[in-house]
Design a protein around this motif. Structure first.
Motif, short mmCIF file in Angstrom:
data_model
loop_
_atom_site.label_atom_id
_atom_site.label_comp_id
_atom_site.label_asym_id
_atom_site.label_seq_id
_atom_site.Cartn_x
_atom_site.Cartn_y
_atom_site.Cartn_z
N MET B 257 47.69 17.64 4.38
CA MET B 257 46.68 17.01 3.52
C MET B 257 45.64 18.04 3.09
O MET B 257 45.13 17.99 1.98
CB MET B 257 45.99 15.85 4.25
CG MET B 257 46.83 14.59 4.31
SD MET B 257 46.13 13.31 5.37
CE MET B 257 44.74 12.78 4.40
N ALA B 258 45.36 18.97 4.00
CA ALA B 258 44.38 20.01 3.68
C ALA B 258 44.99 21.08 2.78
O ALA B 258 44.34 21.57 1.86
CB ALA B 258 43.86 20.63 4.97
N GLN B 259 46.26 21.43 3.03
CA GLN B 259 46.88 22.53 2.30
C GLN B 259 47.56 22.12 1.00
O GLN B 259 47.52 22.85 0.03
CB GLN B 259 47.93 23.21 3.19
CG GLN B 259 47.32 24.08 4.28
CD GLN B 259 48.28 24.27 5.45
OE1 GLN B 259 49.48 24.07 5.30
NE2 GLN B 259 47.74 24.65 6.58
N ASN B 260 48.23 20.98 0.99
CA ASN B 260 48.94 20.54 -0.23
C ASN B 260 48.55 19.12 -0.59
O ASN B 260 49.37 18.21 -0.54
CB ASN B 260 50.47 20.56 -0.06
CG ASN B 260 50.93 21.53 1.02
OD1 ASN B 260 50.82 22.74 0.85
ND2 ASN B 260 51.44 20.99 2.11
N PRO B 261 47.30 18.88 -0.97
CA PRO B 261 46.85 17.50 -1.17
C PRO B 261 47.59 16.72 -2.25
O PRO B 261 47.63 15.50 -2.20
CB PRO B 261 45.36 17.65 -1.56
CG PRO B 261 45.18 19.06 -1.91
CD PRO B 261 46.21 19.85 -1.20
N SER B 262 48.24 17.43 -3.18
CA SER B 262 48.92 16.67 -4.23
C SER B 262 50.36 16.36 -3.90
O SER B 262 51.04 15.64 -4.61
CB SER B 262 48.84 17.44 -5.55
OG SER B 262 49.35 18.74 -5.35
N ASP B 263 50.86 16.91 -2.80
CA ASP B 263 52.26 16.65 -2.44
C ASP B 263 52.42 16.73 -0.93
O ASP B 263 53.18 17.54 -0.39
CB ASP B 263 53.14 17.72 -3.11
CG ASP B 263 54.56 17.21 -3.32
OD1 ASP B 263 55.39 17.97 -3.82
OD2 ASP B 263 54.83 16.05 -2.94
N VAL B 264 51.68 15.84 -0.25
CA VAL B 264 51.51 15.96 1.19
C VAL B 264 52.83 15.96 1.95
O VAL B 264 53.10 16.85 2.75
CB VAL B 264 50.59 14.82 1.71
CG1 VAL B 264 50.48 14.87 3.21
CG2 VAL B 264 49.22 14.93 1.07
N VAL B 265 53.66 14.94 1.71
CA VAL B 265 54.82 14.73 2.58
C VAL B 265 56.00 15.63 2.23
O VAL B 265 56.65 16.17 3.13
CB VAL B 265 55.24 13.24 2.52
CG1 VAL B 265 56.56 13.01 3.24
CG2 VAL B 265 54.16 12.37 3.14
N GLU B 266 56.25 15.80 0.95
CA GLU B 266 57.44 16.57 0.52
C GLU B 266 57.43 17.99 1.03
O GLU B 266 58.47 18.53 1.39
CB GLU B 266 57.51 16.60 -1.01
CG GLU B 266 57.91 15.30 -1.65
CD GLU B 266 59.42 15.06 -1.67
OE1 GLU B 266 59.83 13.93 -1.99
OE2 GLU B 266 60.19 15.99 -1.36
N ILE B 267 56.25 18.63 1.00
CA ILE B 267 56.19 20.06 1.33
C ILE B 267 56.28 20.31 2.83
O ILE B 267 56.93 21.26 3.28
CB ILE B 267 54.92 20.70 0.73
CG1 ILE B 267 55.01 20.66 -0.79
CG2 ILE B 267 54.75 22.13 1.22
CD1 ILE B 267 53.86 21.31 -1.51
N CYS B 268 55.64 19.48 3.61
CA CYS B 268 55.52 19.82 5.05
C CYS B 268 56.73 19.42 5.86
O CYS B 268 57.05 20.09 6.84
CB CYS B 268 54.31 19.14 5.66
SG CYS B 268 54.54 17.36 6.02
N CYS B 269 57.35 18.29 5.46
CA CYS B 269 58.15 17.64 6.48
C CYS B 269 59.54 17.27 5.97
O CYS B 269 59.68 16.63 4.93
CB CYS B 269 57.42 16.37 6.93
SG CYS B 269 55.69 16.69 7.40
N SER B 270 60.54 17.69 6.73
CA SER B 270 61.92 17.49 6.32
C SER B 270 62.41 16.06 6.53
O SER B 270 62.05 15.41 7.50
CB SER B 270 62.82 18.43 7.12
OG SER B 270 64.18 18.22 6.77
N ASP B 271 63.27 15.61 5.59
CA ASP B 271 63.92 14.29 5.75
C ASP B 271 64.82 14.28 6.97
O ASP B 271 65.04 13.25 7.58
CB ASP B 271 64.81 13.99 4.53
CG ASP B 271 64.00 13.68 3.28
OD1 ASP B 271 64.59 13.19 2.31
OD2 ASP B 271 62.79 13.95 3.27
N MET B 272 65.37 15.45 7.31
CA MET B 272 66.33 15.53 8.40
C MET B 272 65.76 16.25 9.62
O MET B 272 66.48 16.89 10.36
CB MET B 272 67.61 16.25 7.95
CG MET B 272 68.17 15.77 6.62
SD MET B 272 68.41 13.98 6.51
CE MET B 272 69.69 13.73 7.71
N ALA B 273 64.43 16.14 9.80
CA ALA B 273 63.77 16.81 10.92
C ALA B 273 64.42 16.41 12.24
O ALA B 273 64.89 15.28 12.40
CB ALA B 273 62.28 16.47 10.93
#
Lengths: 312, 316
Positions: B257-273
């Motif tokens: 949220m701090a680093q990529n506020p316009s694309d929070v979920v897509e950038i940080c976290c994998s669908d297949m984590a």
């Protein structure tokens, strides 16, 4: 019919046949969710205010807001956000006024833009796809009112404001009419209970929104409040208002949950991640409900084709 | 007398400064960001399109082959996490065994009767390898980690367990690349076999190190594996997102949220984590609902493999 040709090329998802005088167009390979989005139009309005746009409404808009067919943010002021400016002031005691004005606004400007009308708070998380599934089996011309049903004060129960509630088109008409002709008044500032009283007065039916396994879909609290098996014998306070039998633990909540409440921004994105992104590869879910039969039926498709004159 | 004493003192001071500088340089070197020296391998799962080309027979064989033995290292001190792991993610392992430093009445475990973490890990690995049965993949974790075993299987789906694999979140310490313990360690059958073999070599892979500064178990493991020709690989998805996380979901999202506020979920976290760490037992219960149940109606996934839910479980 307009979908038969997409960008000048025949849409491979559609086949047509001239069968006994009708052109029947059958769509396949399109996800059920995409179909439902087209057929069950949902207008979501979010109860918010100028002081919560940055801290809450922004995150609603970045997550579930975009899954509604239309989303409106109701405030007392206009802004770039964008918000709808209602003729109200801010404050906890103004919530029912805001609700009345919001529904009146929607009735005047957006009645034909949607089939169903959802009210949510700016700290409610909603899964519109699961709401559409529920709504697809109902008729919006019936006077219907859906949400997390609470018991006291109103005989047929009333729906928790924080968990979000939905009015059918007819229910919306009756709500507005009730406030026009004085059958419903601002007799209390407890928004959800007061609206519930109006629904009862105007003979709008409260619906049981639990899934096929009697699990709740709308929730007035975050998931951890319901999912954890309580060790204490005494009934947790948040379950005292329940209209239906209280369930604590994994049986509390449907796989196809529609809402949670008291969701802070980090949790908004977490729920977005869990719902739409993170999944276990190849996992066969225990709960696999049948698609509701009313959604895609021949009559609807044929009607759709006859009413468009592009091919015929 | 005085001049000799002062030379001695000067010598001492010079020597002291020299030692200080050397040790400072040492720590400075370890702080060099990994972009400069990027030697470790990146392991990604096969694409879903490629998987769809496999036949039905191949798919059944793979379902057999990809079964996982979970080695979960516990102590009575973390009893609540032990209980949480027991009631949540570990049910999705084909076989999950808890290895404890000492016995605890409340929960079942293999009692290794050993306080030293490295010795305990060695014993657990030897025990697991001996009792593997037909299982060919091994996952080592502490109960403070939450793992999605189905996604672990997806990662190693077309990899040969008869080849040495050592996978997780890779870190570098000096020349050594090692998989971080905190976010879970994946080992193929062949890697386990080589480990058990090299455990016998007290020179390369000592049980109780005589060195002044003892390396952590994760680094000792990496050293032993390196001697056997097995190297660490970093688990990532097709977009380069980490599959093994040593933070909780909340923590990752917060940072994003701090680093990529316009694309929070897509950038940080994998669908297949595959893993997250640092979650409380309550958060793990909520995770079970979030991962194995909560979903939007009507989205179709055409996965090539099917994994059935575990028997006798009500939270997934």
């Amino acid at each position: 019919a307009s979908q038969l040709f997409k960008n000048g090329v025949v849409n491979q998802n559609v086949i047509g046949c001239f069968c006994s005088h009708y052109l029947i167009i059958i769509q396949f390979n399109r996800s059920v969710a995409a179909e439902l989005t087209q057929q069950v139009r949902l207008l979501c309005w979010v109860l918010t205010g100028p002081q919560f746009l940055e801290s809450r409404a922004k995150h609603v808009h970045a997550t579930w807001g975009k899954h509604c067919n239309k989303v409106l943010y109701m405030s007392s002021e206009e802004s770039d956000f964008p918000t709808v400016k209602l003729n109200v002031t801010e404050g906890r005691d103004q919530l029912y006024w805001k609700t009345i004005r919001a529904f009146q606004f929607i009735y005047e400007h957006h009645l034909d833009d949607a089939d169903w009308f959802l009210k949510a708070d700016d700290d409610t998380f909603v899964v519109p796809e699961n709401l559409r599934r529920l709504l697809s089996q109902l008729n919006t011309e019936d006077p219907l009112y859906l949400g997390r049903r609470f018991r006291p004060f109103i005989a047929q129960g009333y729906m928790s404001g924080g968990a979000g509630y939905v009015l059918s088109k007819e229910a919306l008409r009756r709500f507005v009419k009730g406030h026009d002709d004085g059958s419903c008044t601002h007799f209390s500032d407890v928004e959800d209970m007061a609206l519930g009283r109006c629904m009862e007065t105007m003979k709008v039916t409260a619906v049981d929104t639990r899934d096929e396994r009697r699990r709740q879909t709308f929730h007035a609290f975050p998931p951890d409040k319901y999912l954890l098996k309580q060790l204490t014998k005494s009934q947790p306070s948040h379950l005292l208002y329940e209209f239906y039998e209280r369930v604590q633990g994994p049986g509390c909540c449907s796989d196809l949950t529609i809402s949670f409440h008291y969701i802070r921004p980090v949790e908004m994105y977490m729920l977005e991640y869990f719902t739409y992104h993170l999944r276990p590869y190849g996992y066969k879910y225990r709960f696999n409900p049948e698609p509701r039969p009313n959604v895609i039926n021949k009559g609807f498709l044929i009607k759709k084709v006859l009413s468009s004159s592009k091919i015929m | 007398m005085l001049s000799e004493g002062s030379s001695f003192l000067k010598g001492m001071v010079l020597g002291g400064i020299f030692c200080l500088v050397l040790s400072l340089l040492g720590t400075f070197r370890a702080g060099i960001p990994s972009q400069i020296e990027h030697l470790h391998h990146h392991l990604k799962p096969h694409s879903k399109e490629e998987l769809q080309k496999l036949s039905q027979t191949q798919m059944s064989e793979l379902t057999e082959q990809v079964r996982v033995y979970c080695i979960i290292m516990v102590t009575p001190k973390i009893l609540v996490h032990w209980a949480a792991a027991n009631d949540t993610w570990s049910k999705h392992c084909d076989k999950s065994v808890f290895y404890s430093s000492e016995s605890a009445k409340a929960l079942e475990a293999v009692d290794l009767q050993e306080q030293d973490e490295w010795v305990r890990l060695r014993k657990a690995i030897k025990h697991a390898f001996k009792n593997a049965g037909g299982l060919r993949w091994f996952f080592v974790a502490r109960p403070t980690t939450f793992a999605i075993i189905e996604n672990l299987k997806y990662l190693v789906l077309v990899k040969e367990p008869s080849e040495p694999f050592y996978i997780g979140h890779v870190q570098k310490s000096g020349e050594l690349e090692y998989v971080e313990y905190e976010s879970g360690i994946v080992l193929s059958y062949e890697a386990m076999r080589r480990l058990v073999e090299v455990f016998k070599d007290e020179g390369k892979c000592p049980e109780r190190s005589k060195a002044l500064w003892k390396l952590s178990e994760e680094k000792q493991l990496a050293t032993c594996l390196k001697y056997s020709g097995v190297f660490a690989e970093n688990g990532e998805d097709a977009q380069g997102r980490e599959l093994f996380n040593k933070k909780s979901v909340g923590s990752l999202i917060s940072d994003s949220m701090a680093q990529n506020p316009s694309d929070v979920v897509e950038i940080c976290c994998s669908d297949m984590a595959i893993t997250f760490t640092g979650m409380s037992p309550s958060q793990m219960q909520v995770m079970m609902f979030g991962v194995y149940r909560l979903r939007p109606y009507g989205h179709n996934f055409h996965d090539s493999l099917t994994f059935l839910p575990p028997k006798g479980s009500d939270n997934d």
